[in-house]
Write a protein that holds these residues in place. Structure first.
Motif, PDB file in Angstrom:
ATOM      1  N   THR A   1       0.777  -1.096  -0.058  1.00  0.00           N
ATOM      2  CA  THR A   1      -0.131   0.005   0.147  1.00  0.00           C
ATOM      3  C   THR A   1       0.841   1.180   0.099  1.00  0.00           C
ATOM      4  N   GLY A   2       0.323   2.351  -0.645  1.00  0.00           N
ATOM      5  CA  GLY A   2       1.176   3.749  -0.694  1.00  0.00           C
ATOM      6  C   GLY A   2       2.446   3.359  -1.572  1.00  0.00           C
ATOM      7  N   ALA A   3       2.000   2.638  -2.701  1.00  0.00           N
ATOM      8  CA  ALA A   3       3.405   2.272  -3.672  1.00  0.00           C
ATOM      9  C   ALA A   3       3.432   3.428  -4.499  1.00  0.00           C
ATOM     10  N   SER A   4       2.726   4.269  -4.685  1.00  0.00           N
ATOM     11  CA  SER A   4       2.967   5.500  -5.836  1.00  0.00           C
ATOM     12  C   SER A   4       4.238   6.325  -5.384  1.00  0.00           C
ATOM     13  N   SER A   5       4.676   6.297  -4.430  1.00  0.00           N
ATOM     14  CA  SER A   5       5.835   7.236  -3.751  1.00  0.00           C
ATOM     15  C   SER A   5       6.679   6.664  -2.799  1.00  0.00           C
ATOM     16  N   GLY A   6       7.634   7.206  -2.687  1.00  0.00           N
ATOM     17  CA  GLY A   6       8.497   7.124  -1.215  1.00  0.00           C
ATOM     18  C   GLY A   6       8.741   5.690  -1.017  1.00  0.00           C
ATOM     19  N   ILE A   7       8.681   5.317   0.412  1.00  0.00           N
ATOM     20  CA  ILE A   7       9.023   3.868   0.735  1.00  0.00           C
ATOM     21  C   ILE A   7       8.089   2.793   0.283  1.00  0.00           C
ATOM     22  N   GLY A   8       6.847   2.916  -0.120  1.00  0.00           N
ATOM     23  CA  GLY A   8       6.236   2.031  -0.921  1.00  0.00           C
ATOM     24  C   GLY A   8       6.715   1.819  -2.197  1.00  0.00           C
TER      25      GLY A   8
ATOM     26  N   ALA B   1      -2.664   2.400  -4.393  1.00  0.00           N
ATOM     27  CA  ALA B   1      -2.474   3.932  -3.955  1.00  0.00           C
ATOM     28  C   ALA B   1      -3.746   4.638  -4.778  1.00  0.00           C
ATOM     29  N   ARG B   2      -3.586   5.947  -4.532  1.00  0.00           N
ATOM     30  CA  ARG B   2      -4.853   6.679  -5.292  1.00  0.00           C
ATOM     31  C   ARG B   2      -4.381   7.032  -6.572  1.00  0.00           C
ATOM     32  N   ARG B   3      -3.100   7.327  -6.790  1.00  0.00           N
ATOM     33  CA  ARG B   3      -2.514   8.056  -7.815  1.00  0.00           C
ATOM     34  C   ARG B   3      -2.221   7.076  -8.880  1.00  0.00           C
ATOM     35  N   GLY B   4      -3.227   6.553  -9.773  1.00  0.00           N
ATOM     36  CA  GLY B   4      -3.269   5.484 -10.633  1.00  0.00           C
ATOM     37  C   GLY B   4      -2.326   5.574 -11.630  1.00  0.00           C
TER      38      GLY B   4
ATOM     39  N   ALA C   1      -6.720   2.627  -5.596  1.00  0.00           N
ATOM     40  CA  ALA C   1      -7.647   2.605  -4.409  1.00  0.00           C
ATOM     41  C   ALA C   1      -7.542   3.513  -3.389  1.00  0.00           C
ATOM     42  N   ASP C   2      -8.554   4.030  -2.672  1.00  0.00           N
ATOM     43  CA  ASP C   2      -8.549   4.682  -1.713  1.00  0.00           C
ATOM     44  C   ASP C   2      -8.741   3.991  -0.403  1.00  0.00           C
ATOM     45  N   ILE C   3      -7.598   3.348   0.190  1.00  0.00           N
ATOM     46  CA  ILE C   3      -7.857   2.258   1.282  1.00  0.00           C
ATOM     47  C   ILE C   3      -8.615   2.884   2.511  1.00  0.00           C
TER      48      ILE C   3
ATOM     49  N   ASN D   1       1.805  -3.156   4.785  1.00  0.00           N
ATOM     50  CA  ASN D   1       1.106  -1.774   5.280  1.00  0.00           C
ATOM     51  C   ASN D   1       2.013  -0.409   5.287  1.00  0.00           C
ATOM     52  N   ASN D   2       2.138   0.083   4.275  1.00  0.00           N
ATOM     53  CA  ASN D   2       2.926   1.225   4.240  1.00  0.00           C
ATOM     54  C   ASN D   2       2.338   2.606   4.249  1.00  0.00           C
ATOM     55  N   ALA D   3       1.170   2.696   3.472  1.00  0.00           N
ATOM     56  CA  ALA D   3       0.310   3.843   3.272  1.00  0.00           C
ATOM     57  C   ALA D   3       0.177   4.516   4.816  1.00  0.00           C
TER      58      ALA D   3
ATOM     59  N   VAL E   1      -0.966  12.666  17.854  1.00  0.00           N
ATOM     60  CA  VAL E   1      -1.990  11.771  17.129  1.00  0.00           C
ATOM     61  C   VAL E   1      -1.190  10.963  16.230  1.00  0.00           C
ATOM     62  N   TYR E   2      -0.273  11.433  15.556  1.00  0.00           N
ATOM     63  CA  TYR E   2       0.908  10.521  14.786  1.00  0.00           C
ATOM     64  C   TYR E   2       1.405   9.769  15.669  1.00  0.00           C
ATOM     65  N   ASN E   3       1.976  10.147  16.909  1.00  0.00           N
ATOM     66  CA  ASN E   3       2.415   8.968  17.956  1.00  0.00           C
ATOM     67  C   ASN E   3       1.421   8.052  18.292  1.00  0.00           C
TER      68      ASN E   3
ATOM     69  N   THR F   1      -1.235   6.933  16.616  1.00  0.00           N
ATOM     70  CA  THR F   1      -1.337   5.915  15.345  1.00  0.00           C
ATOM     71  C   THR F   1      -0.107   4.955  15.222  1.00  0.00           C
ATOM     72  N   LYS F   2       0.955   5.530  15.427  1.00  0.00           N
ATOM     73  CA  LYS F   2       2.319   4.558  15.171  1.00  0.00           C
ATOM     74  C   LYS F   2       2.390   3.579  16.316  1.00  0.00           C
ATOM     75  N   HIS F   3       2.124   3.988  17.815  1.00  0.00           N
ATOM     76  CA  HIS F   3       2.229   3.200  18.761  1.00  0.00           C
ATOM     77  C   HIS F   3       1.120   2.200  18.564  1.00  0.00           C
TER      78      HIS F   3
ATOM     79  N   ALA G   1      14.093   9.883   9.889  1.00  0.00           N
ATOM     80  CA  ALA G   1      13.442  10.770   8.746  1.00  0.00           C
ATOM     81  C   ALA G   1      14.048  10.034   7.443  1.00  0.00           C
ATOM     82  N   VAL G   2      13.086  10.092   6.584  1.00  0.00           N
ATOM     83  CA  VAL G   2      13.382   9.573   4.980  1.00  0.00           C
ATOM     84  C   VAL G   2      12.999  10.626   4.287  1.00  0.00           C
ATOM     85  N   ASP G   3      13.700  10.860   3.213  1.00  0.00           N
ATOM     86  CA  ASP G   3      13.537  11.926   2.151  1.00  0.00           C
ATOM     87  C   ASP G   3      12.201  11.358   1.152  1.00  0.00           C
ATOM     88  N   THR G   4      11.074  11.727   1.698  1.00  0.00           N
ATOM     89  CA  THR G   4       9.955  11.375   0.712  1.00  0.00           C
ATOM     90  C   THR G   4       9.186  12.478   0.606  1.00  0.00           C
ATOM     91  N   GLU G   5       7.790  12.309  -0.040  1.00  0.00           N
ATOM     92  CA  GLU G   5       6.950  13.515   0.022  1.00  0.00           C
ATOM     93  C   GLU G   5       6.022  13.380   1.290  1.00  0.00           C
TER      94      GLU G   5
HETATM   95  P1  NDP Z   1       4.855   9.362   1.016  1.00  0.00           P
HETATM   96  O1  NDP Z   1       3.985  10.423   1.067  1.00  0.00           O
HETATM   97  O2  NDP Z   1       6.077   9.528  -0.280  1.00  0.00           O
HETATM   98  O3  NDP Z   1       3.862   8.125   0.722  1.00  0.00           O
HETATM   99  C1  NDP Z   1       2.787   7.983   1.224  1.00  0.00           C
HETATM  100  C2  NDP Z   1       1.968   6.829   0.304  1.00  0.00           C
HETATM  101  O4  NDP Z   1       0.648   6.682   0.736  1.00  0.00           O
HETATM  102  C3  NDP Z   1       1.425   7.424  -1.072  1.00  0.00           C
HETATM  103  O5  NDP Z   1       2.052   6.241  -2.050  1.00  0.00           O
HETATM  104  C4  NDP Z   1       0.261   7.663  -1.032  1.00  0.00           C
HETATM  105  O6  NDP Z   1      -0.285   7.541  -2.462  1.00  0.00           O
HETATM  106  C5  NDP Z   1      -0.156   6.492  -0.197  1.00  0.00           C
HETATM  107  N1  NDP Z   1      -1.748   7.132   0.282  1.00  0.00           N
HETATM  108  C6  NDP Z   1      -1.937   8.205   1.049  1.00  0.00           C
HETATM  109  N2  NDP Z   1      -3.247   8.306   1.455  1.00  0.00           N
HETATM  110  C7  NDP Z   1      -3.937   6.985   0.614  1.00  0.00           C
HETATM  111  C8  NDP Z   1      -5.166   6.624   0.759  1.00  0.00           C
HETATM  112  N3  NDP Z   1      -6.202   6.950   1.171  1.00  0.00           N
HETATM  113  N4  NDP Z   1      -5.287   5.322  -0.134  1.00  0.00           N
HETATM  114  C9  NDP Z   1      -4.247   4.553  -0.583  1.00  0.00           C
HETATM  115  N5  NDP Z   1      -3.064   4.986  -0.387  1.00  0.00           N
HETATM  116  C10 NDP Z   1      -2.785   6.109   0.233  1.00  0.00           C
HETATM  117  O7  NDP Z   1       5.536   9.157   2.372  1.00  0.00           O
HETATM  118  P2  NDP Z   1       6.732   7.909   2.974  1.00  0.00           P
HETATM  119  O8  NDP Z   1       6.781   6.941   1.902  1.00  0.00           O
HETATM  120  O9  NDP Z   1       7.609   8.607   3.684  1.00  0.00           O
HETATM  121  O10 NDP Z   1       5.693   7.177   3.847  1.00  0.00           O
HETATM  122  C11 NDP Z   1       5.329   5.921   4.002  1.00  0.00           C
HETATM  123  C12 NDP Z   1       5.313   5.404   5.451  1.00  0.00           C
HETATM  124  O11 NDP Z   1       6.348   5.517   6.082  1.00  0.00           O
HETATM  125  C13 NDP Z   1       4.146   5.995   6.164  1.00  0.00           C
HETATM  126  O12 NDP Z   1       3.543   5.194   6.992  1.00  0.00           O
HETATM  127  C14 NDP Z   1       4.852   6.972   7.131  1.00  0.00           C
HETATM  128  O13 NDP Z   1       4.042   7.256   7.946  1.00  0.00           O
HETATM  129  C15 NDP Z   1       6.106   6.106   7.275  1.00  0.00           C
HETATM  130  N6  NDP Z   1       7.294   6.829   7.470  1.00  0.00           N
HETATM  131  C16 NDP Z   1       7.975   7.748   6.949  1.00  0.00           C
HETATM  132  C17 NDP Z   1       9.049   8.479   7.326  1.00  0.00           C
HETATM  133  C18 NDP Z   1       9.730   9.674   6.684  1.00  0.00           C
HETATM  134  O14 NDP Z   1      10.274  10.364   7.157  1.00  0.00           O
HETATM  135  N7  NDP Z   1       9.418   9.531   5.371  1.00  0.00           N
HETATM  136  C19 NDP Z   1       9.696   8.130   8.968  1.00  0.00           C
HETATM  137  C20 NDP Z   1       8.949   7.092   9.401  1.00  0.00           C
HETATM  138  C21 NDP Z   1       7.766   6.375   8.956  1.00  0.00           C
HETATM  139  P3  NDP Z   1      -1.503   8.160  -3.299  1.00  0.00           P
HETATM  140  O15 NDP Z   1      -1.394   9.676  -2.725  1.00  0.00           O
HETATM  141  O16 NDP Z   1      -1.312   8.210  -4.645  1.00  0.00           O
HETATM  142  O17 NDP Z   1      -2.752   7.743  -2.669  1.00  0.00           O
END
Ligand code: NDP
Length: 253
Positions: free
Chosen positions: A13-20, A38-41, A63-65, A90-92, A161-163, A165-167, A194-198
């Motif tokens: 999940t969340g495979a459209s950017s960053g860690i996913g 992810a949402r951005r098809g 999909a919007d999960i 489960n990454n989103a 609230v971020y704390n 959810t992650k706890h 801290a990871v360099d993502t969106e």
């Molecule tokens: P990004 O913002 O780059 O990625 C988030 C992803 O979640 C995107 O692919 C986005 O895709 C997807 N997403 C958001 N909303 C929805 C939705 N409603 N349905 C489906 N997909 C959704 O951030 P990261 O890669 O950094 O984040 C990934 C995970 O890593 C998160 O859980 C974050 O909390 C965790 N994390 C990140 C850190 C960091 O410093 N970057 C540090 C610690 C944890 P789309 O918008 O296309 O739906």
């Protein structure tokens, strides 16, 4: 190295950017077929085109999960079209920081909806397939990987609230482990610093500015660093379960 996951199917999940996105790359490189959710098809289509190859099928699933029906449908499509589900990542997630006092409460809802409820919806839908893969899949073990954060271990002012959810992700994962370990569904929690993502693009401007100043002098992790931790978790032999990996930038407090 390379090919340890041949014949398996992963859903990220969340495979459209960053860690996913980086995780999808890493799992495909090990030979897994991957459903990209992810949402951005448009982004998913592009990544799927890039990753598909011999023995590696890649299914983009827009999909919007946070919508339970869409979460369930994403899992169902994965199993229907790719044949099984061996690994769920489960990454989103979303991180909307700031003080409790005066917080826009819709930001709290967005974090609860995605970081917790959506994770639960996808997990619930995936569970029968993970159990099935553990019984009769190619590896006779399956994997649930939940992306938490240093915020899942360390509470800070401005992150309430971020704390929370992650706890919550950590607590759910540990109870999951106790319930399913004997059935060979492994669970691992990854806690990135801290990871360099969106991720920080979604912060309110004043919070984003403060974050940017804190991060300015620090070399952050790359998404691939976290994907590598996930790859390590899911390529252990059947008898070994890595429950937790905390990965910080070397310079992070
Ligand atoms: P990004 O913002 O780059 O990625 C988030 C992803 O979640 C995107 O692919 C986005 O895709 C997807 N997403 C958001 N909303 C929805 C939705 N409603 N349905 C489906 N997909 C959704 O951030 P990261 O890669 O950094 O984040 C990934 C995970 O890593 C998160 O859980 C974050 O909390 C965790 N994390 C990140 C850190 C960091 O410093 N970057 C540090 C610690 C944890 P789309 O918008 O296309 O739906």
């Amino acid at each position: 190295n390379g090919g340890d996951l041949r014949g398996t199917v992963a859903l990220v999940t969340g495979a459209s950017s960053g860690i996913g996105e980086a995780t999808a790359r890493a799992l495909a490189a090990e030979g897994a077929s991957v459903a990209l959710v992810a949402r951005r098809g448009d982004r998913l289509e592009r990544l799927a085109g890039e990753l598909a190859g011999p023995g590696v099928r890649v299914l983009p699933v827009e999909a919007d999960i946070t919508d339970r029906d869409q979460a369930r449908a994403a899992v169902a499509r994965t199993v229907n079209e790719l044949g099984s589900l061996d690994i769920l990542v489960n990454n989103a997630g979303v991180m909307l920081l700031g003080p409790i006092d005066g917080a826009p409460i819709d930001e709290w809802d967005r974090m609860l909806d995605l970081n917790l409820r959506a994770l639960l919806s996808v997990t619930e839908a995936a569970l029968p397939h993970l159990l099935h893969a553990a019984e009769s899949g190619p590896r006779r073990v399956s994997d649930l990987v939940n992306i938490s954060s240093t915020a899942g271990r360390q509470v800070k002012r401005g992150s309430a609230v971020y704390n929370l959810t992650k706890h919550g992700v950590g607590a759910f994962s540990e109870s999951f482990r106790q319930e399913f370990s004997r059935r060979h569904v492994r669970v691992g929690v990854v806690e990135p610093g801290a990871v360099d993502t969106e991720l920080r693009d979604h912060l309110r401007p004043e919070v984003r500015e403060a974050q940017a100043q804190r991060m300015a002098s620090m070399e952050r992790l790359q998404a691939a660093d976290i994907a590598e931790a996930i790859r390590f978790m899911v390529t252990r032999p059947r008898h070994a379960m890595v429950n937790e990996l905390l990965v910080r930038p070397t310079e992070q407090d």
